[in-house]
Design an enzyme around this catalytic site. Structure first.
Site, PDB file in Angstrom:
ATOM      1  N   VAL A 284     -50.026  18.453  -4.275  1.00 13.41           N
ATOM      2  CA  VAL A 284     -50.452  17.930  -2.982  1.00 13.41           C
ATOM      3  C   VAL A 284     -50.978  19.106  -2.190  1.00 13.41           C
ATOM      4  O   VAL A 284     -50.274  20.090  -1.975  1.00 13.41           O
ATOM      5  CB  VAL A 284     -49.297  17.254  -2.220  1.00 13.41           C
TER       6      VAL A 284
ATOM      7  N   GLY B 298     -44.980  25.040  -4.014  1.00  8.14           N
ATOM      8  CA  GLY B 298     -44.336  24.617  -2.794  1.00  8.14           C
ATOM      9  C   GLY B 298     -44.982  23.412  -2.160  1.00  8.14           C
ATOM     10  O   GLY B 298     -44.601  23.017  -1.065  1.00  8.14           O
ATOM     11  N   CYS B 299     -45.975  22.813  -2.831  1.00 11.38           N
ATOM     12  CA  CYS B 299     -46.694  21.722  -2.181  1.00 11.38           C
ATOM     13  C   CYS B 299     -46.124  20.358  -2.529  1.00 11.38           C
ATOM     14  O   CYS B 299     -46.559  19.352  -2.007  1.00 11.38           O
ATOM     15  CB  CYS B 299     -48.178  21.775  -2.561  1.00 11.38           C
ATOM     16  N   GLY B 300     -45.157  20.289  -3.430  1.00 12.05           N
ATOM     17  CA  GLY B 300     -44.556  19.005  -3.751  1.00 12.05           C
ATOM     18  C   GLY B 300     -45.251  18.334  -4.913  1.00 12.05           C
ATOM     19  O   GLY B 300     -46.454  18.392  -5.060  1.00 12.05           O
TER      20      GLY B 300
END
Length: 272
Positions: free
Chosen positions: A40, A110-112
Protein backbone atom coordinates in the site's frame (compact mmCIF):
# COMPACT_ATOMS: atom_id res chain seq x y z
CA UNK A 1 -10.75 36.45 11.01
CA UNK A 2 -11.91 32.88 10.53
CA UNK A 3 -9.49 30.19 11.73
CA UNK A 4 -9.42 28.54 8.33
CA UNK A 5 -9.14 30.85 5.30
CA UNK A 6 -10.61 29.86 1.95
CA UNK A 7 -7.10 29.74 0.50
CA UNK A 8 -3.55 30.07 1.79
CA UNK A 9 -2.33 33.27 3.34
CA UNK A 10 0.89 34.52 1.77
CA UNK A 11 3.52 36.21 3.93
CA UNK A 12 6.11 38.30 2.11
CA UNK A 13 6.60 41.06 4.61
CA UNK A 14 2.83 41.44 5.03
CA UNK A 15 -0.24 39.19 4.83
CA UNK A 16 -2.43 38.79 1.78
CA UNK A 17 -4.59 36.07 0.28
CA UNK A 18 -2.64 34.10 -2.28
CA UNK A 19 -3.57 32.08 -5.32
CA UNK A 20 -1.36 29.06 -4.76
CA UNK A 21 -0.91 26.24 -7.29
CA UNK A 22 -3.48 23.44 -6.87
CA UNK A 23 -2.40 20.83 -4.33
CA UNK A 24 -1.55 17.52 -6.03
CA UNK A 25 -3.83 14.57 -5.34
CA UNK A 26 -2.66 11.85 -2.95
CA UNK A 27 -4.37 8.74 -1.63
CA UNK A 28 -3.50 5.19 -0.49
CA UNK A 29 -3.21 2.80 -3.43
CA UNK A 30 -3.07 -0.93 -2.74
CA UNK A 31 -1.46 -3.15 -5.35
CA UNK A 32 -3.45 -6.39 -5.09
CA UNK A 33 -2.30 -9.44 -7.04
CA UNK A 34 -4.44 -12.57 -7.20
CA UNK A 35 -6.38 -11.33 -4.18
CA UNK A 36 -3.31 -10.64 -2.00
CA UNK A 37 -2.22 -7.10 -1.20
CA UNK A 38 1.47 -6.73 -2.02
CA UNK A 39 1.93 -3.11 -0.94
CA UNK A 40 0.00 0.00 0.00
CA UNK A 41 1.61 3.18 -1.21
CA UNK A 42 0.64 6.83 -1.02
CA UNK A 43 0.34 7.82 -4.67
CA UNK A 44 -1.38 10.04 -7.20
CA UNK A 45 -4.53 8.15 -8.25
CA UNK A 46 -3.88 8.29 -11.99
CA UNK A 47 -2.53 5.73 -14.51
CA UNK A 48 -3.05 2.98 -11.96
CA UNK A 49 -2.87 0.20 -14.54
CA UNK A 50 0.61 1.37 -15.50
CA UNK A 51 1.45 1.69 -11.79
CA UNK A 52 0.36 -1.87 -11.02
CA UNK A 53 2.08 -3.39 -14.06
CA UNK A 54 5.25 -1.42 -13.37
CA UNK A 55 5.29 -2.40 -9.70
CA UNK A 56 4.86 -6.07 -10.57
CA UNK A 57 7.64 -5.88 -13.17
CA UNK A 58 10.17 -3.99 -11.07
CA UNK A 59 9.49 -6.17 -8.01
CA UNK A 60 10.07 -9.30 -10.11
CA UNK A 61 6.54 -10.61 -9.68
CA UNK A 62 6.02 -10.87 -13.44
CA UNK A 63 8.44 -11.14 -16.34
CA UNK A 64 6.27 -9.36 -18.90
CA UNK A 65 2.76 -7.90 -19.30
CA UNK A 66 1.79 -11.24 -20.86
CA UNK A 67 1.87 -12.74 -17.35
CA UNK A 68 -1.19 -10.64 -16.43
CA UNK A 69 -4.59 -12.06 -17.38
CA UNK A 70 -6.85 -9.31 -16.03
CA UNK A 71 -6.86 -5.92 -14.31
CA UNK A 72 -9.41 -3.74 -12.53
CA UNK A 73 -9.51 -0.63 -10.37
CA UNK A 74 -11.68 -0.32 -7.29
CA UNK A 75 -12.46 2.59 -4.98
CA UNK A 76 -12.71 1.79 -1.27
CA UNK A 77 -13.03 3.94 1.84
CA UNK A 78 -10.92 4.11 4.98
CA UNK A 79 -11.72 6.41 7.86
CA UNK A 80 -13.87 8.62 5.66
CA UNK A 81 -11.12 9.06 3.08
CA UNK A 82 -11.22 7.54 -0.45
CA UNK A 83 -8.58 5.00 -1.43
CA UNK A 84 -7.89 2.85 -4.49
CA UNK A 85 -7.03 -0.75 -5.23
CA UNK A 86 -5.19 -1.71 -8.41
CA UNK A 87 -5.94 -5.40 -8.90
CA UNK A 88 -3.97 -7.76 -11.12
CA UNK A 89 -4.61 -11.42 -11.88
CA UNK A 90 -1.72 -13.55 -13.10
CA UNK A 91 -1.56 -16.58 -15.35
CA UNK A 92 -1.63 -19.97 -13.57
CA UNK A 93 1.58 -20.98 -11.84
CA UNK A 94 2.78 -17.52 -10.81
CA UNK A 95 0.68 -17.07 -7.67
CA UNK A 96 2.75 -19.51 -5.62
CA UNK A 97 5.58 -17.02 -5.22
CA UNK A 98 3.32 -14.25 -3.96
CA UNK A 99 2.61 -15.78 -0.55
CA UNK A 100 6.31 -16.36 0.06
CA UNK A 101 7.16 -12.82 -0.95
CA UNK A 102 4.43 -11.53 1.33
CA UNK A 103 5.83 -13.48 4.30
CA UNK A 104 9.37 -12.28 3.60
CA UNK A 105 8.28 -8.63 3.43
CA UNK A 106 6.15 -8.48 6.57
CA UNK A 107 9.12 -7.33 8.64
CA UNK A 108 10.84 -4.67 6.49
CA UNK A 109 7.82 -3.20 4.76
CA UNK A 110 6.02 -0.52 6.75
CA UNK A 111 3.19 0.20 4.35
CA UNK A 112 0.98 -2.75 5.29
CA UNK A 113 0.14 -5.92 3.35
CA UNK A 114 -3.41 -6.75 4.35
CA UNK A 115 -5.81 -5.67 1.61
CA UNK A 116 -8.44 -3.16 2.72
CA UNK A 117 -7.16 -3.33 6.31
CA UNK A 118 -3.75 -2.17 5.14
CA UNK A 119 -5.36 0.80 3.40
CA UNK A 120 -7.15 1.58 6.65
CA UNK A 121 -3.82 1.45 8.46
CA UNK A 122 -2.43 3.99 6.00
CA UNK A 123 -5.21 6.35 7.13
CA UNK A 124 -5.50 5.74 10.88
CA UNK A 125 -7.72 7.67 13.25
CA UNK A 126 -6.79 11.33 13.14
CA UNK A 127 -4.75 12.31 16.18
CA UNK A 128 -5.42 15.92 17.15
CA UNK A 129 -2.85 18.39 18.45
CA UNK A 130 -4.05 20.82 21.10
CA UNK A 131 -0.89 22.80 21.84
CA UNK A 132 -1.28 26.58 21.64
CA UNK A 133 2.43 27.14 21.00
CA UNK A 134 2.88 29.72 18.27
CA UNK A 135 5.42 31.78 16.39
CA UNK A 136 5.80 35.00 14.43
CA UNK A 137 6.27 35.26 10.66
CA UNK A 138 9.88 36.30 11.29
CA UNK A 139 10.42 33.09 13.28
CA UNK A 140 9.01 31.00 10.43
CA UNK A 141 11.60 32.56 8.12
CA UNK A 142 14.32 32.09 10.76
CA UNK A 143 13.35 28.44 11.26
CA UNK A 144 13.80 27.60 7.58
CA UNK A 145 17.15 29.36 7.55
CA UNK A 146 18.22 27.48 10.67
CA UNK A 147 17.29 24.15 9.06
CA UNK A 148 19.55 24.89 6.10
CA UNK A 149 22.39 25.92 8.37
CA UNK A 150 21.97 22.78 10.44
CA UNK A 151 22.10 20.34 7.52
CA UNK A 152 25.73 19.24 7.78
CA UNK A 153 25.45 16.28 5.38
CA UNK A 154 23.80 18.42 2.73
CA UNK A 155 26.95 20.53 2.51
CA UNK A 156 28.61 17.56 0.78
CA UNK A 157 25.64 16.44 -1.31
CA UNK A 158 22.32 18.12 -2.15
CA UNK A 159 20.56 14.74 -2.25
CA UNK A 160 19.81 14.79 1.48
CA UNK A 161 16.59 15.70 3.26
CA UNK A 162 16.48 17.49 6.58
CA UNK A 163 13.94 17.47 9.41
CA UNK A 164 14.27 20.01 12.19
CA UNK A 165 12.60 20.96 15.46
CA UNK A 166 12.48 24.72 16.11
CA UNK A 167 11.54 25.91 19.62
CA UNK A 168 11.73 29.60 18.80
CA UNK A 169 15.43 29.99 19.47
CA UNK A 170 17.23 26.73 18.65
CA UNK A 171 17.07 24.12 15.89
CA UNK A 172 17.64 20.38 16.29
CA UNK A 173 18.30 18.73 12.90
CA UNK A 174 18.44 15.17 11.62
CA UNK A 175 19.19 14.18 8.00
CA UNK A 176 18.61 11.23 5.69
CA UNK A 177 18.21 10.43 1.99
CA UNK A 178 14.54 9.80 2.83
CA UNK A 179 12.40 12.62 4.18
CA UNK A 180 10.34 10.17 6.25
CA UNK A 181 13.52 8.68 7.70
CA UNK A 182 14.79 12.14 8.59
CA UNK A 183 11.59 12.89 10.49
CA UNK A 184 11.72 9.51 12.27
CA UNK A 185 15.29 10.27 13.35
CA UNK A 186 14.15 13.65 14.66
CA UNK A 187 11.27 12.05 16.58
CA UNK A 188 13.72 9.63 18.17
CA UNK A 189 16.13 12.41 19.10
CA UNK A 190 13.35 14.42 20.75
CA UNK A 191 12.05 11.39 22.65
CA UNK A 192 15.51 10.36 23.84
CA UNK A 193 16.18 13.90 25.05
CA UNK A 194 12.84 14.05 26.86
CA UNK A 195 11.75 17.11 24.87
CA UNK A 196 8.09 17.91 24.25
CA UNK A 197 7.08 18.04 20.60
CA UNK A 198 4.23 20.35 21.57
CA UNK A 199 6.58 23.26 22.25
CA UNK A 200 7.94 23.83 18.78
CA UNK A 201 7.58 23.45 15.03
CA UNK A 202 8.61 20.61 12.73
CA UNK A 203 10.52 22.02 9.76
CA UNK A 204 11.05 19.94 6.60
CA UNK A 205 13.28 20.54 3.59
CA UNK A 206 10.76 18.73 1.40
CA UNK A 207 7.18 18.81 0.18
CA UNK A 208 4.51 17.91 2.73
CA UNK A 209 2.60 14.67 2.20
CA UNK A 210 -0.03 13.17 4.47
CA UNK A 211 2.38 10.75 6.17
CA UNK A 212 4.54 13.64 7.35
CA UNK A 213 1.45 15.33 8.80
CA UNK A 214 0.56 12.07 10.57
CA UNK A 215 4.06 11.80 12.01
CA UNK A 216 3.99 15.45 13.16
CA UNK A 217 0.69 14.76 14.93
CA UNK A 218 2.18 11.75 16.71
CA UNK A 219 5.13 13.89 17.80
CA UNK A 220 2.58 16.44 19.02
CA UNK A 221 3.96 19.39 17.09
CA UNK A 222 1.36 22.12 16.49
CA UNK A 223 3.17 23.64 13.49
CA UNK A 224 4.54 21.89 10.38
CA UNK A 225 6.63 23.88 7.90
CA UNK A 226 7.81 22.65 4.49
CA UNK A 227 10.04 24.12 1.81
CA UNK A 228 7.79 22.85 -0.97
CA UNK A 229 4.09 22.38 -1.64
CA UNK A 230 1.59 20.22 0.29
CA UNK A 231 -0.66 17.54 -1.15
CA UNK A 232 -4.43 17.83 -0.96
CA UNK A 233 -4.68 15.00 1.57
CA UNK A 234 -1.95 16.58 3.71
CA UNK A 235 -4.00 19.78 3.89
CA UNK A 236 -7.19 17.94 4.83
CA UNK A 237 -5.38 15.87 7.47
CA UNK A 238 -3.68 18.94 8.96
CA UNK A 239 -7.04 20.71 9.20
CA UNK A 240 -8.62 17.76 11.00
CA UNK A 241 -5.58 17.26 13.25
CA UNK A 242 -5.47 20.89 14.33
CA UNK A 243 -1.99 21.42 12.88
CA UNK A 244 -0.87 24.76 11.47
CA UNK A 245 0.55 23.86 8.05
CA UNK A 246 2.96 26.22 6.30
CA UNK A 247 4.38 25.43 2.87
CA UNK A 248 6.54 26.93 0.13
CA UNK A 249 8.66 28.53 2.84
CA UNK A 250 11.55 30.00 0.91
CA UNK A 251 13.50 33.17 1.44
CA UNK A 252 11.35 35.68 3.30
CA UNK A 253 7.99 34.32 2.11
CA UNK A 254 5.69 31.37 2.87
CA UNK A 255 2.10 30.16 2.47
CA UNK A 256 -0.06 29.58 5.55
CA UNK A 257 -2.83 27.03 4.90
CA UNK A 258 -4.45 25.78 8.12
CA UNK A 259 -5.10 26.99 11.68
CA UNK A 260 -3.49 30.43 11.29
CA UNK A 261 -4.20 31.40 14.91
CA UNK A 262 -0.75 30.14 15.96
CA UNK A 263 1.06 32.60 13.71
CA UNK A 264 1.21 36.07 15.26
CA UNK A 265 0.01 38.99 13.13
CA UNK A 266 -2.74 37.05 11.33
CA UNK A 267 -5.17 38.83 13.65
CA UNK A 268 -4.39 42.00 11.71
CA UNK A 269 -6.36 40.63 8.77
CA UNK A 270 -10.00 41.37 8.30
CA UNK A 271 -12.47 38.54 8.81
CA UNK A 272 -12.19 36.38 5.69
Amino acid sequence: MKDQPSGPLRWDGGWHHASAPPAPQECPVAVVIDGMSQAVLMATPADLMDFAFGFALTEGLIASPADVTDFEEATVEAGGFPAREARLWLRPGLAAGLAERRRSMLGPVGCGLCGVDSIASALPTVRTVGSDWGMTPAQVVAAMQALGQGQILRRDTPAIHGAGFWDGTQMLVREDVGRHNALDKLAGALARAGRSGGQGAIVMSSRLSVDLVQKAARIGSPVLIGASAPTDLALEWAERAGITLIARARGDAFDLYTHPRRIAATRDLDDA
